[in-house]
Design a protein around this motif. Structure first.
Motif, PDB file in Angstrom:
ATOM      1  N   ALA A 121      82.041  -9.996  75.412  1.00 16.65           N
ATOM      2  CA  ALA A 121      80.796  -8.644  75.054  1.00 16.65           C
ATOM      3  C   ALA A 121      81.388  -7.440  76.106  1.00 16.65           C
ATOM      4  CB  ALA A 121      79.915  -9.213  75.234  1.00 16.65           C
ATOM      5  N   THR A 158      86.190  -0.315  73.388  1.00 21.48           N
ATOM      6  CA  THR A 158      85.254   1.124  72.809  1.00 21.48           C
ATOM      7  C   THR A 158      85.096   2.548  73.996  1.00 21.48           C
ATOM      8  OG1 THR A 158      84.469  -0.775  71.764  1.00 21.48           O
ATOM      9  CG2 THR A 158      83.173   1.293  71.984  1.00 21.48           C
ATOM     10  N   ILE A 173      76.536   4.218  75.149  1.00 25.01           N
ATOM     11  CA  ILE A 173      76.256   3.197  74.438  1.00 25.01           C
ATOM     12  C   ILE A 173      75.056   2.674  75.205  1.00 25.01           C
ATOM     13  CG2 ILE A 173      77.748   1.985  76.187  1.00 25.01           C
ATOM     14  CD1 ILE A 173      77.964  -0.123  74.392  1.00 25.01           C
ATOM     15  N   GLU A 174      73.993   2.105  74.308  1.00 24.38           N
ATOM     16  CA  GLU A 174      72.854   1.465  74.037  1.00 24.38           C
ATOM     17  C   GLU A 174      72.706   0.383  74.051  1.00 24.38           C
ATOM     18  OE1 GLU A 174      70.377   5.557  74.912  1.00 24.38           O
ATOM     19  OE2 GLU A 174      70.464   5.083  72.663  1.00 24.38           O
ATOM     20  N   SER A 175      71.838  -0.043  74.822  1.00 16.56           N
ATOM     21  CA  SER A 175      71.701  -2.338  73.913  1.00 16.56           C
ATOM     22  C   SER A 175      70.434  -1.792  74.013  1.00 16.56           C
ATOM     23  CB  SER A 175      72.654  -2.142  74.417  1.00 16.56           C
ATOM     24  OG  SER A 175      72.762  -3.169  75.937  1.00 16.56           O
ATOM     25  N   PHE A 194      76.749   2.880  69.478  1.00 13.24           N
ATOM     26  CA  PHE A 194      77.803   3.156  69.431  1.00 13.24           C
ATOM     27  C   PHE A 194      77.524   4.821  69.651  1.00 13.24           C
ATOM     28  CE2 PHE A 194      78.826  -0.918  69.695  1.00 13.24           C
ATOM     29  CZ  PHE A 194      79.767  -0.646  70.738  1.00 13.24           C
ATOM     30  N   TYR A 202      75.495  -8.805  60.078  1.00 10.44           N
ATOM     31  CA  TYR A 202      75.334  -7.578  60.927  1.00 10.44           C
ATOM     32  C   TYR A 202      74.944  -6.982  59.620  1.00 10.44           C
ATOM     33  CZ  TYR A 202      80.215  -6.833  60.591  1.00 10.44           C
ATOM     34  OH  TYR A 202      81.496  -6.585  59.785  1.00 10.44           O
ATOM     35  N   GLY A 252      69.400  -8.560  68.638  1.00 12.86           N
ATOM     36  CA  GLY A 252      70.035  -7.396  70.013  1.00 12.86           C
ATOM     37  C   GLY A 252      70.612  -5.810  68.620  1.00 12.86           C
ATOM     38  N   ARG A 259      67.319  -6.485  73.147  1.00  8.98           N
ATOM     39  CA  ARG A 259      67.476  -7.013  73.045  1.00  8.98           C
ATOM     40  C   ARG A 259      66.116  -7.646  73.017  1.00  8.98           C
ATOM     41  NH1 ARG A 259      70.596 -10.806  70.296  1.00  8.98           N
ATOM     42  NH2 ARG A 259      72.494  -9.566  71.187  1.00  8.98           N
ATOM     43  N   ILE A 315      72.958  -2.807  69.077  1.00  6.59           N
ATOM     44  CA  ILE A 315      74.046  -1.673  70.263  1.00  6.59           C
ATOM     45  C   ILE A 315      74.311  -0.573  69.162  1.00  6.59           C
ATOM     46  CG2 ILE A 315      76.501  -2.081  71.556  1.00  6.59           C
ATOM     47  CD1 ILE A 315      76.634  -4.953  70.748  1.00  6.59           C
ATOM     48  N   GLU A 317      83.490  -3.583  74.947  1.00  2.85           N
ATOM     49  CA  GLU A 317      82.825  -2.410  75.430  1.00  2.85           C
ATOM     50  C   GLU A 317      83.698  -1.736  76.112  1.00  2.85           C
ATOM     51  OE1 GLU A 317      79.297  -1.367  77.855  1.00  2.85           O
ATOM     52  OE2 GLU A 317      79.109  -3.371  77.147  1.00  2.85           O
TER      53      GLU A 317
END
Length: 84
Positions: free
Chosen positions: A2, A9, A18-20, A30, A62, A26, A22, A28, A6
Motif C-alpha cells: 500500500a 500515485t 489523497i484521503e482514506s 484520490f 472493489y 476501506g 477504514r 481511499i 501511494e
C-alpha cells in the motif's frame, strides 16, 4: 505494498491529494487535476502491476467512482473559553 502504491500515485502528473478511512471497509479518495491525469496514472506499468497484485491479495471486488468536486468546505467549531 500500500505504501508503494501511494508513493507511486503521488509522483503522477496531476495528482492533488489523497484521503482514506477504514470502518468495516476501506475507502481511499484520490484527487486529480483532470480526467486525463487519471487516465495517465491508470496506464502506468507499475500501477497496472500493483493493481493486479492488490486484486489477487486483498480485493475480491472493489468499486471505482470518478467524480468532480464542485464545492468543498470545512466547518470547525472551536471550543468556547469561559469568561473569567
Amino acid at each position: 505494498m500500500a505504501d508503494e502504491i501511494e508513493a507511486l500515485t503521488k509522483q503522477q502528473t496531476g495528482f492533488l491529494g489523497i484521503e482514506s478511512a477504514r470502518d468495516g471497509f476501506g475507502i481511499i479518495v484520490f484527487y486529480w487535476a483532470d480526467v486525463a491525469s487519471i487516465q495517465f496514472c491508470k496506464a502506468n506499468a507499475e500501477h497496472i502491476h500493483y493493481q493486479k497484485a492488490a486484486r489477487r491479495i486483498w480485493y475480491e471486488t472493489y468499486h471505482v467512482r470518478i467524480a468532480k468536486v464542485a464545492v468543498s468546505y470545512t466547518h470547525l467549531t472551536l471550543p468556547t473559553t469561559p469568561y473569567v
